[in-house]
Design an enzyme around this catalytic site. Structure first.
Site, PDB file in Angstrom:
ATOM      1  N   LYS A  93      -3.343   9.117  -9.546  1.00 12.88           N
ATOM      2  CA  LYS A  93      -3.133  10.182  -8.555  1.00 12.88           C
ATOM      3  C   LYS A  93      -4.061  11.350  -8.894  1.00 12.88           C
ATOM      4  O   LYS A  93      -4.358  11.598 -10.061  1.00 12.88           O
ATOM      5  CB  LYS A  93      -1.676  10.645  -8.572  1.00 12.88           C
TER       6      LYS A  93
ATOM      7  N   LYS B  99      -3.410   1.081 -11.494  1.00  5.69           N
ATOM      8  CA  LYS B  99      -3.980   0.525 -10.263  1.00  5.69           C
ATOM      9  C   LYS B  99      -4.592   1.628  -9.417  1.00  5.69           C
ATOM     10  O   LYS B  99      -4.246   2.806  -9.536  1.00  5.69           O
ATOM     11  CB  LYS B  99      -2.929  -0.229  -9.456  1.00  5.69           C
TER      12      LYS B  99
ATOM     13  N   ASP C 207      -4.844   3.412  -5.795  1.00  2.51           N
ATOM     14  CA  ASP C 207      -3.844   3.602  -4.756  1.00  2.51           C
ATOM     15  C   ASP C 207      -4.252   2.803  -3.520  1.00  2.51           C
ATOM     16  O   ASP C 207      -5.397   2.367  -3.404  1.00  2.51           O
ATOM     17  CB  ASP C 207      -3.671   5.096  -4.424  1.00  2.51           C
ATOM     18  N   GLU C 208      -3.307   2.666  -2.602  1.00  4.37           N
ATOM     19  CA  GLU C 208      -3.546   1.708  -1.508  1.00  4.37           C
ATOM     20  C   GLU C 208      -4.576   2.176  -0.490  1.00  4.37           C
ATOM     21  O   GLU C 208      -5.047   1.400   0.343  1.00  4.37           O
ATOM     22  CB  GLU C 208      -2.234   1.364  -0.788  1.00  4.37           C
TER      23      GLU C 208
ATOM     24  N   HIS D  49      -0.175  -5.097  -2.546  1.00  7.36           N
ATOM     25  CA  HIS D  49       0.501  -3.918  -2.000  1.00  7.36           C
ATOM     26  C   HIS D  49       0.952  -4.259  -0.576  1.00  7.36           C
ATOM     27  O   HIS D  49       0.382  -5.154   0.057  1.00  7.36           O
ATOM     28  CB  HIS D  49      -0.469  -2.725  -2.000  1.00  7.36           C
TER      29      HIS D  49
ATOM     30  N   LYS E  62      11.561   6.788  -3.485  1.00 10.99           N
ATOM     31  CA  LYS E  62      11.388   7.676  -2.317  1.00 10.99           C
ATOM     32  C   LYS E  62      11.295   6.920  -0.995  1.00 10.99           C
ATOM     33  O   LYS E  62      11.382   7.498   0.078  1.00 10.99           O
ATOM     34  CB  LYS E  62      10.123   8.516  -2.493  1.00 10.99           C
TER      35      LYS E  62
HETATM   36  C1  CAP Z   1       3.729   5.395  -5.131  1.00  5.78           C
HETATM   37  C2  CAP Z   1       2.674   4.867  -4.185  1.00  5.78           C
HETATM   38  C3  CAP Z   1       3.015   3.513  -3.651  1.00  5.78           C
HETATM   39  C4  CAP Z   1       4.169   3.444  -2.711  1.00  5.78           C
HETATM   40  C5  CAP Z   1       4.414   1.990  -2.444  1.00  5.78           C
HETATM   41  C6  CAP Z   1       2.437   5.811  -3.026  1.00  5.78           C
HETATM   42  O1  CAP Z   1       3.326   6.629  -5.593  1.00  5.78           O
HETATM   43  O2  CAP Z   1       1.455   4.737  -4.856  1.00  5.78           O
HETATM   44  O3  CAP Z   1       1.886   3.071  -2.899  1.00  5.78           O
HETATM   45  O4  CAP Z   1       5.264   4.053  -3.159  1.00  5.78           O
HETATM   46  O5  CAP Z   1       5.650   1.874  -1.859  1.00  5.78           O
HETATM   47  O6  CAP Z   1       1.280   5.825  -2.606  1.00  5.78           O
HETATM   48  O7  CAP Z   1       3.399   6.422  -2.551  1.00  5.78           O
HETATM   49  P1  CAP Z   1       4.437   7.528  -6.308  1.00  5.78           P
HETATM   50  P2  CAP Z   1       6.278   0.415  -1.726  1.00  5.78           P
HETATM   51  O8  CAP Z   1       4.856   6.829  -7.572  1.00  5.78           O
HETATM   52  O9  CAP Z   1       3.749   8.838  -6.594  1.00  5.78           O
HETATM   53  O10 CAP Z   1       5.565   7.663  -5.352  1.00  5.78           O
HETATM   54  O11 CAP Z   1       6.166  -0.187  -3.093  1.00  5.78           O
HETATM   55  O12 CAP Z   1       7.672   0.694  -1.280  1.00  5.78           O
HETATM   56  O13 CAP Z   1       5.450  -0.309  -0.726  1.00  5.78           O
HETATM   57 MG    MG Z   2       0.290   4.242  -3.184  1.00  3.50          MG
END
Ligand code: CAP
Ligand code: MG
Length: 407
Positions: free
Chosen positions: A150, A176, A178-179, A266, A307
């Site tokens: 992040k 990893k 992020d998406e 993801h 969350k």
């Molecule tokens: C989490 C995260 C994840 C999502 C995935 C985000 O970050 O990197 O991609 O939470 O959700 O971008 O929010 P945080 P899921 O740890 O800062 O929340 O696994 O439900 O698809």
């Molecule tokens: Mg993410």
């Protein structure tokens, strides 16, 4: 012969049918609603085609074998599913196709799917799976513990790699992309992979074994090229957003012998399908297809600890690990709003076969990334040993500081 898609009570051979359970909202009687789905997705349409012979219906017609309450169970003959050309896209065109748009149905949700061995065996399945990931990380029993770098986007490669080094130095097993990060100008894939690979080598020399999943979500016709680029620069794991890439993009990676690293999956965009309890496609169905297509680890949610809106985590987890015609079990990933203070709650539901990930829960620690990583590791150690986080925090400063911040 009257064309009737109702075959209530018939016991279907699971080796000869793709069997789906749908939840249906309609003013029609549930049997009629089920028949409309079976008709539309096999040999029928809104009116009787004069060209629909009894023989065609008998061979290829779908069957409504259960219709009770708001649930219908429909079997589609294996022969309806295409051979070499077609793949998961064609499966979805049947089991999750026009039916969602039928005006006679107010809502319909594909809740579950089971596929015959002959169909599943056409797909690669996971190359590594849970055991393979554990072997790579030399972590036989405890949960894998990871972070997401992040902010989600914005860090240039040098700072990005420094984050990974700090996270690994704090004891995390995974990190990893992020998406939404792939190959933006501010952090080109090639340079990011190369720098991260260097710090992973350094971490290994310092006895910190860690892998980082690089996001290569891209157009289907470019995905193998993207994988080559990442692997040439030392990538130890790849990641795709399976719903935006498509199951076929994931399958292309899993089937390519040169892609010999674990695939992190993801599920960005899943909420558009899974969130509405009356319409869409359930996460367990996405889990089955992701496993077939070759994912080694898949996001399933945080069992209420995080969350994101979640449901069916236990069902999705079961679909990833239960016997599925010999496919390897897939590592369930829990991510989203997690921090050291909720690890205990998570692990009570997830058990130890889980990859726990914290982005903000590491990057937001008051004493920095390495302390955030240590706090997550300490929280997992505490939960694994059956000690409360509060008790463990007494002589683990980083965990104490995290609990003070977020609990
Ligand atoms: C989490 C995260 C994840 C999502 C995935 C985000 O970050 O990197 O991609 O939470 O959700 O971008 O929010 P945080 P899921 O740890 O800062 O929340 O696994 O439900 O698809
Ligand atoms: Mg993410």
């Amino acid at each position: 012969m009257t064309i009737d898609y109702l075959a209530l009570g018939e016991v279907l051979d699971p080796d000869e049918y793709v069997i789906c359970v749908y939840r249906v909202k309609s003013d029609l009687d549930i049997r009629t609603a089920g028949s409309r789905i079976a008709e539309e997705e096999s040999t029928g349409t809104w009116t009787h085609p004069t060209t629909l012979s009894d023989d065609i219906f008998r061979r290829y017609g779908a069957k409504v074998v259960e219709a009770d309450g708001d649930l219908v169970t429909i079997g589609y003959p294996l022969v309806d599913f295409s051979g070499d050309i077609g793949g998961i896209p064609q499966i979805l065109s049947i089991v999750a196709g026009n039916l969602f748009g039928l005006s006679s149905l107010k809502g319909v949700r594909l809740e579950d799917i089971s596929l015959p061995r002959d169909l599943v065996e056409r797909y690669p399945g996971p190359r590594f799976g849970i055991q393979g990931l554990r072997d790579v990380l030399k972590r036989p029993e405890m949960p894998l513990v990871g972070t997401i770098v992040k902010p989600k986007i914005g860090l240039p490669p040098k700072e990005f790699a420094e984050y990974v080094y700090e996270a690994g130095s704090g004891g995390l097993t995974n990190s990893k992309d992020d998406e939404t990060l792939v190959d933006q100008d501010f952090c080109p894939l090639e340079e990011r992979v190369s720098r991260v690979s260097e710090v992973l080598d350094l971490l290994e020399e310092e006895e910190h074994l860690m892998i980082h999943a690089h996001n290569i979500t891209t157009s289907a016709h470019e995905i193998l090229e993207a994988a080559d680029l990442a692997l040439e620069n030392g990538a130890r794991q790849l990641m795709v957003d399976v719903l935006t890439v498509g199951f076929s993009g994931l399958q292309a990676l899993a089937e390519d012998p040169s892609v010999d690293v674990p695939l992190h999956v993801h599920r960005a965009m899943h909420g558009a399908l899974t969130r509405d309890p009356e319409h869409g496609i359930s996460m367990p169905v996405i889990a089955v297809l992701s496993r077939m297509a070759g994912g080694d680890a898949l996001h399933v949610g945080t069992y209420g600890a995080g969350k994101m809106h979640g449901e069916n985590e236990l069902l999705s987890r079961d679909k990833l690990v239960e016997d599925m015609h010999g496919l390897k079990p897939v590592m369930p990933v829990s991510s989203g709003g997690l921090h050291p203070g909720v690890v205990h709650q998570l692990m009570e539901k997830s058990g130890n076969d889980v990859q726990i990930q914290a982005g903000g829960g590491v990057a937001g620690h008051p004493d920095g990334i390495r302390a955030g990583a240590r706090a997550m590791i300490q929280a997992v150690e505490a939960a694994y040993s059956g000690i409360s986080a509060e008790e463990y925090a007494v002589d683990h400063l980083e965990l104490r500081r995290a609990l003070e911040m977020w609990m």
